[in-house]
Design a protein around this motif. Structure first.
Motif, PDB file in Angstrom:
ATOM      1  N   LEU A  39      68.413  73.996  69.527  1.00 35.96           N
ATOM      2  CA  LEU A  39      67.474  73.654  70.593  1.00 35.96           C
ATOM      3  C   LEU A  39      67.337  72.133  70.648  1.00 35.96           C
ATOM      4  O   LEU A  39      67.028  71.492  69.644  1.00 35.96           O
ATOM      5  N   ASP A  40      67.575  71.564  71.811  1.00 31.75           N
ATOM      6  CA  ASP A  40      67.538  70.107  71.956  1.00 31.75           C
ATOM      7  C   ASP A  40      66.726  69.741  73.191  1.00 31.75           C
ATOM      8  O   ASP A  40      66.392  70.587  74.022  1.00 31.75           O
ATOM      9  N   ARG A  41      66.427  68.467  73.325  1.00 38.46           N
ATOM     10  CA  ARG A  41      65.619  67.986  74.438  1.00 38.46           C
ATOM     11  C   ARG A  41      66.300  68.213  75.784  1.00 38.46           C
ATOM     12  O   ARG A  41      65.642  68.491  76.799  1.00 38.46           O
ATOM     13  N   GLY A  42      67.622  68.119  75.825  1.00 32.37           N
ATOM     14  CA  GLY A  42      68.331  68.355  77.074  1.00 32.37           C
ATOM     15  C   GLY A  42      68.109  69.758  77.605  1.00 32.37           C
ATOM     16  O   GLY A  42      67.964  69.966  78.817  1.00 32.37           O
ATOM     17  N   THR A  43      68.071  70.756  76.709  1.00 33.12           N
ATOM     18  CA  THR A  43      67.816  72.129  77.121  1.00 33.12           C
ATOM     19  C   THR A  43      66.405  72.258  77.677  1.00 33.12           C
ATOM     20  O   THR A  43      66.171  73.000  78.644  1.00 33.12           O
ATOM     21  N   TRP A  44      65.461  71.553  77.073  1.00 32.32           N
ATOM     22  CA  TRP A  44      64.088  71.543  77.603  1.00 32.32           C
ATOM     23  C   TRP A  44      64.063  70.968  79.015  1.00 32.32           C
ATOM     24  O   TRP A  44      63.396  71.515  79.911  1.00 32.32           O
ATOM     25  N   HIS A  45      64.787  69.868  79.245  1.00 33.89           N
ATOM     26  CA  HIS A  45      64.833  69.270  80.580  1.00 33.89           C
ATOM     27  C   HIS A  45      65.391  70.256  81.607  1.00 33.89           C
ATOM     28  O   HIS A  45      64.872  70.372  82.726  1.00 33.89           O
ATOM     29  N   ILE A  46      66.464  70.955  81.233  1.00 37.11           N
ATOM     30  CA  ILE A  46      67.071  71.898  82.159  1.00 37.11           C
ATOM     31  C   ILE A  46      66.132  73.078  82.427  1.00 37.11           C
ATOM     32  O   ILE A  46      66.052  73.593  83.546  1.00 37.11           O
ATOM     33  N   PRO A 311      61.473  81.856  73.707  1.00 34.86           N
ATOM     34  CA  PRO A 311      60.282  81.262  74.332  1.00 34.86           C
ATOM     35  C   PRO A 311      59.301  80.692  73.312  1.00 34.86           C
ATOM     36  O   PRO A 311      58.739  79.610  73.516  1.00 34.86           O
ATOM     37  N   GLU A 312      59.111  81.397  72.207  1.00 35.80           N
ATOM     38  CA  GLU A 312      58.223  80.905  71.145  1.00 35.80           C
ATOM     39  C   GLU A 312      58.770  79.614  70.550  1.00 35.80           C
ATOM     40  O   GLU A 312      58.016  78.662  70.287  1.00 35.80           O
ATOM     41  N   ALA A 313      60.080  79.560  70.335  1.00 34.52           N
ATOM     42  CA  ALA A 313      60.709  78.350  69.801  1.00 34.52           C
ATOM     43  C   ALA A 313      60.522  77.181  70.758  1.00 34.52           C
ATOM     44  O   ALA A 313      60.228  76.048  70.325  1.00 34.52           O
ATOM     45  N   MET A 314      60.666  77.442  72.048  1.00 35.92           N
ATOM     46  CA  MET A 314      60.520  76.370  73.032  1.00 35.92           C
ATOM     47  C   MET A 314      59.085  75.866  73.087  1.00 35.92           C
ATOM     48  O   MET A 314      58.842  74.654  73.235  1.00 35.92           O
ATOM     49  N   ARG A 315      58.114  76.753  72.940  1.00 36.18           N
ATOM     50  CA  ARG A 315      56.707  76.319  72.941  1.00 36.18           C
ATOM     51  C   ARG A 315      56.418  75.445  71.719  1.00 36.18           C
ATOM     52  O   ARG A 315      55.691  74.444  71.822  1.00 36.18           O
ATOM     53  N   TYR A 316      56.960  75.824  70.586  1.00 32.59           N
ATOM     54  CA  TYR A 316      56.785  75.028  69.364  1.00 32.59           C
ATOM     55  C   TYR A 316      57.410  73.645  69.552  1.00 32.59           C
ATOM     56  O   TYR A 316      56.808  72.619  69.198  1.00 32.59           O
ATOM     57  N   PHE A 317      58.598  73.619  70.121  1.00 33.08           N
ATOM     58  CA  PHE A 317      59.296  72.354  70.376  1.00 33.08           C
ATOM     59  C   PHE A 317      58.494  71.494  71.350  1.00 33.08           C
ATOM     60  O   PHE A 317      58.303  70.289  71.133  1.00 33.08           O
ATOM     61  N   ASP A 318      58.000  72.105  72.428  1.00 33.02           N
ATOM     62  CA  ASP A 318      57.281  71.373  73.468  1.00 33.02           C
ATOM     63  C   ASP A 318      55.967  70.814  72.953  1.00 33.02           C
ATOM     64  O   ASP A 318      55.470  69.801  73.461  1.00 33.02           O
ATOM     65  N   ALA A 319      55.394  71.436  71.923  1.00 33.34           N
ATOM     66  CA  ALA A 319      54.123  70.977  71.360  1.00 33.34           C
ATOM     67  C   ALA A 319      54.288  69.738  70.487  1.00 33.34           C
ATOM     68  O   ALA A 319      53.299  69.157  70.035  1.00 33.34           O
ATOM     69  N   GLY A 320      55.538  69.317  70.244  1.00 30.32           N
ATOM     70  CA  GLY A 320      55.785  68.110  69.453  1.00 30.32           C
ATOM     71  C   GLY A 320      55.587  68.289  67.960  1.00 30.32           C
ATOM     72  O   GLY A 320      55.415  67.326  67.228  1.00 30.32           O
ATOM     73  N   LYS A 321      55.657  69.531  67.493  1.00 29.92           N
ATOM     74  CA  LYS A 321      55.429  69.809  66.068  1.00 29.92           C
ATOM     75  C   LYS A 321      56.685  69.680  65.226  1.00 29.92           C
ATOM     76  O   LYS A 321      56.610  69.636  63.996  1.00 29.92           O
TER      77      LYS A 321
END
Length: 330
Positions: A39-46, A311-321
């Motif tokens: 999981l990387d920031r680019g995937t979050w952007h997309i 989805p849970e992984a992405m929420r954790y990533f998005d929270a900056g933890k």
């Protein structure tokens, strides 16, 4: 095959598990049976479709490819007739199209053989982040793992956003090049960046790296929000600042406007201000494979999630933890 899909741009709520057909490969592509994705920031952007300028490439109203994910590590299942570097059964890592799935298509030029001494999970969290870190250091005039790296010894390097995926690799690569590394992150993540080899840590909540108390030969700005004035204040008279990322920018172009302003200003000052947009090429992946094989860099995995918990992984990533990288096991 099982895959995570998204039918629209948005938060992690747009992600769902589905069954879809296996992808087909072109002449110069391979089909990878994905063991682990990263999981990387680019995937979050997309996923979010922001900044909006990205939609020109990935789809205006919804992603052209409904399966997210870039980083992968796995075993080659099939090869196109034009592929010469890989064969069925090879263990590889790199970047593919839609890696949050049991199978993903990857171009021959975006893969490398996985080092035998690291796991699929470790290999999967390397490509996007480590390639970006490597290219950022090179843009700053540094190198690691080559004779040119000797010129980096003794340089004072500042890395903002040091606790993230790209930042963690930048710290390790800069240290391997012989630099004195100062990492900027939150105080709660100081132990993490110190374990990666940082010489000094600045807690950005308590201290401003641009307070004038120190000047750096190279600044790798991964945080995406310091003003050019602050970066220049912390930079040596003839130093180089490399800008990448930009989550703190506006919704249209993200941090790209700041980066373009840096490029426009650079010819008129003694300091060099530059930018990179990370790419994943086989030659860089092979270079990183050698560093992984030698133990020069070690992937730092914070957490691993199964495919149905993306989805849970992405929420954790998005929270900056995140401290390091997140792996997705298939």
């Amino acid at each position: 095959m099982r895959a995570v899909v998204q039918d629209a741009y948005g938060s992690a709520d747009v992600l769902r598990l589905a069954r879809i057909p296996k992808p087909e490969i072109a002449d110069d592509e391979v089909l990878v049976r994905v063991h682990t994705a990263g999981l990387d920031r680019g995937t979050w952007h997309i996923m979010t479709g922001k900044p909006y300028v990205l939609r020109l490439a990935f789809g205006f109203r919804r992603p052209k490819n409904p399966v997210p994910g870039l980083d992968l590590a796995g075993i080659i299942e099939a090869v196109g007739p034009g592929v010469t570097r890989f064969a069925v059964g090879d263990h590889v890592f790199g970047v593919g199209k839609g890696s949050f799935a049991e199978y993903a298509v990857a171009g021959e030029g975006h893969l490398a053989l996985k080092p035998a001494n690291i796991s699929f999970e470790q290999a999967a969290v390397v490509p996007v982040s480590a390639c970006t870190a490597l290219q950022a250091l090179r843009a700053g005039g540094m190198e690691v793992g080559t004779p040119a790296g000797q010129t980096s010894k003794g340089l004072k390097v500042l890395i903002t956003g040091a606790s993230g995926g790209v930042g963690g690799y930048a710290v390790q690569l800069a240290k391997a090049a012989g630099a004195e590394v100062t990492a900027v992150c939150s105080g709660g993540k100081a132990d993490h960046v110190l374990s990666l080899g940082a010489d000094h840590v600045i807690d950005y909540i308590k201290q401003d790296f641009a307070d004038g108390s120190a000047h750096y030969d190279v600044i790798i700005d991964l945080a995406g929000n310091p003003s050019l004035k602050r970066l220049r204040r912390a930079l040596a008279h003839s130093g180089t600042a490399v800008l990448t990322g930009g989550e703190e920018g506006g919704p249209l172009t993200g941090g790209m406007d700041r980066q373009f302003r840096a490029l426009a200003l650079s010819p008129f000052i003694s300091q060099k201000l530059t930018m990179i947009v990370g790419t994943e090429r086989s030659e860089d992946l092979e270079h990183l494979a050698g560093l992984l094989q030698a133990g020069t860099i070690v992937p730092a995995i914070d957490l691993s999630y199964p495919l149905d918990h993306v989805p849970e992984a992405m929420r954790y990533f998005d929270a900056g933890k995140t401290r390091g990288k997140i792996a997705i096991t298939i």
